[in-house]
Enzyme design. Structure first.
Site, PDB file in Angstrom:
ATOM      1  N   HIS A  95       4.603   0.196  -0.112  1.00 28.93           N
ATOM      2  CA  HIS A  95       5.466  -0.519   0.826  1.00 28.93           C
ATOM      3  C   HIS A  95       4.697  -1.640   1.503  1.00 28.93           C
ATOM      4  O   HIS A  95       3.457  -1.674   1.489  1.00 28.93           O
ATOM      5  CB  HIS A  95       6.084   0.432   1.864  1.00 28.93           C
ATOM      6  CG  HIS A  95       5.092   1.163   2.710  1.00 28.93           C
ATOM      7  ND1 HIS A  95       4.408   2.286   2.261  1.00 28.93           N
ATOM      8  CD2 HIS A  95       4.669   0.944   3.977  1.00 28.93           C
ATOM      9  CE1 HIS A  95       3.612   2.730   3.210  1.00 28.93           C
ATOM     10  NE2 HIS A  95       3.750   1.925   4.261  1.00 28.93           N
ATOM     11  N   ASP A 128       0.489   5.091   1.873  1.00 27.59           N
ATOM     12  CA  ASP A 128      -0.226   5.552   3.062  1.00 27.59           C
ATOM     13  C   ASP A 128      -1.465   6.351   2.662  1.00 27.59           C
ATOM     14  O   ASP A 128      -1.398   7.270   1.841  1.00 27.59           O
ATOM     15  CB  ASP A 128       0.697   6.400   3.938  1.00 27.59           C
ATOM     16  CG  ASP A 128       1.730   5.563   4.668  1.00 27.59           C
ATOM     17  OD1 ASP A 128       1.472   4.365   4.900  1.00 27.59           O
ATOM     18  OD2 ASP A 128       2.812   6.097   4.993  1.00 27.59           O
ATOM     19  N   HIS A 162       0.830  -1.204   0.000  1.00 25.32           N
ATOM     20  CA  HIS A 162       0.000   0.000   0.000  1.00 25.32           C
ATOM     21  C   HIS A 162       0.866   1.256   0.000  1.00 25.32           C
ATOM     22  O   HIS A 162       2.044   1.226   0.353  1.00 25.32           O
ATOM     23  CB  HIS A 162      -0.902   0.023   1.247  1.00 25.32           C
ATOM     24  CG  HIS A 162      -0.140   0.155   2.528  1.00 25.32           C
ATOM     25  ND1 HIS A 162       0.610  -0.878   3.068  1.00 25.32           N
ATOM     26  CD2 HIS A 162       0.009   1.207   3.393  1.00 25.32           C
ATOM     27  CE1 HIS A 162       1.170  -0.479   4.190  1.00 25.32           C
ATOM     28  NE2 HIS A 162       0.831   0.800   4.411  1.00 25.32           N
ATOM     29  N   ARG A 206       5.702   7.775  13.162  1.00 28.94           N
ATOM     30  CA  ARG A 206       5.481   8.200  11.783  1.00 28.94           C
ATOM     31  C   ARG A 206       4.987   9.637  11.714  1.00 28.94           C
ATOM     32  O   ARG A 206       4.093  10.040  12.463  1.00 28.94           O
ATOM     33  CB  ARG A 206       4.444   7.275  11.128  1.00 28.94           C
ATOM     34  CG  ARG A 206       4.089   7.648   9.705  1.00 28.94           C
ATOM     35  CD  ARG A 206       3.135   6.632   9.086  1.00 28.94           C
ATOM     36  NE  ARG A 206       1.776   6.742   9.594  1.00 28.94           N
ATOM     37  CZ  ARG A 206       0.726   6.131   9.043  1.00 28.94           C
ATOM     38  NH1 ARG A 206       0.891   5.351   7.994  1.00 28.94           N
ATOM     39  NH2 ARG A 206      -0.472   6.279   9.565  1.00 28.94           N
TER      40      ARG A 206
END
Length: 318
Positions: free
Chosen positions: A274, A125, A123, A291
């Site tokens: 990723h 993000d 995917h 993150r």
């Protein structure tokens, strides 16, 4: 465009795979970067799609300061209890462990129902949004002694690797990216299905987007959000997506990173997908990552037309 290997303003760039990934040394991110160093890092991200820094000593404040050198951090409205209250720009990946419990499932079951196919976990993000983040900066705090690697794939290289007729065909297609695609419901009442129906997000994105900075054409596919290619039958869509997802995740277009405490990965969310690790849950070792995402723009296709919102998404609203 950055040179493949070299030093600019004290920033040393060393590629680690043929199509994607470079390690950057010669900078201490906690001390800040000057203009030349910021430019060198930005160019390396655009060239190599994901860059890695090792042995950094960033705290939450430093993480956000570093991110602001490259864009405006996203502020999420909802985060789990592991994320720091005083830094709304930071999401801690340990929050993910709480999600299954909210819907009456152990984390492992919730994950299996969402990623029941090998390609489902790939995917970008927040790809179901009309304006997915431009970039993500992920910092490792605690990692297992082995396992827990992350893998990225270069979607610009994947597009370029298609044959000419297939590229031309893909250039004219659009696809619906939807939150919760492919989830396998529990028998009877399923709280997660009810949550998805109440909080749905879906966008019609170009299957090939034009990168707003490099001008590259990017095969904008992923296994986690992509629901259906528009204007083709479901049977045709299934086969086309299988072809394109296999192309996007071919090993030669990928790089795998072994995390250490203090490692930082900075990737272009517009040109990569990723795969989070699934080889460490049974080991019993903690893995705590932090993150920060940078706000992105609305993707534009080869025809110059932007993505279209289907439900539950507005540019800039999180």
């Amino acid at each position: 465009m950055a040179k493949d290997t070299g030093t600019t303003g004290g920033v040393e760039i060393r590629p680690v795979a043929g199509y994607i990934g470079a390690e950057i040394s010669g900078v201490d991110l906690a001390d800040g970067l000057d203009e030349a160093q910021v430019a060198a890092v930005r160019a390396a991200v655009l060239r190599w799609k994901v860059v890695f820094f090792r042995g950094q000593r960033l705290d939450h404040d430093g993480h956000v300061r570093f991110a602001r050198l490259f864009g405006e951090p996203v502020v999420l409205r909802k985060r789990g209890s592991a994320s720091p209250d005083e830094h709304p720009e930071i999401e801690t990946t340990a929050d993910r462990l709480e999600l299954g419990g909210r819907f009456g499932m152990e984390h492992d079951e919730w994950l299996r129902r969402r990623r029941h196919h090998p390609l489902r976990g790939w995917h970008c993000d927040h790809g179901a949004r009309i304006d997915p983040p431009a970039a993500t900066i992920l910092r490792a705090e605690t990692v297992p002694p082995y396992g827990g690697d992350t893998t990225w794939s270069n979607l610009a290289a994947a597009y370029a690797g298609l044959s000419g007729p297939v590229r031309e065909f893909a250039d004219g297609l659009r696809a619906e990216h939807r939150l919760g695609v492919g989830y396998q419901p529990r028998a009877g009442d399923d709280a997660y299905v009810r949550h998805l129906l109440d909080h749905q997000v879906a966008t019609l994105h170009p299957l090939v987007r034009v990168h707003p900075e490099t001008g590259e054409r990017v095969l904008f596919v992923n296994g986690y959000y992509l629901e259906q290619i528009a204007d083709v039958s479901r049977a045709e869509s299934r086969l086309l997506l299988e072809l394109l997802l296999e192309q996007a995740t071919r090993p030669e277009y990928t790089v795998r990173f072994r995390w250490e405490p203090g490692s930082v990965a900075f990737w272009d969310n517009r040109a990569t997908i990723h795969l989070a690790p699934s080889d460490n849950a049974h080991l019993g070792h903690p893995r705590t990552m932090h993150r920060v995402m940078l706000t992105g723009d609305v993707p534009v296709g080869v025809d110059g037309k932007p993505s279209e919102a289907v439900v539950g998404t507005e540019p800039g609203r999180w």
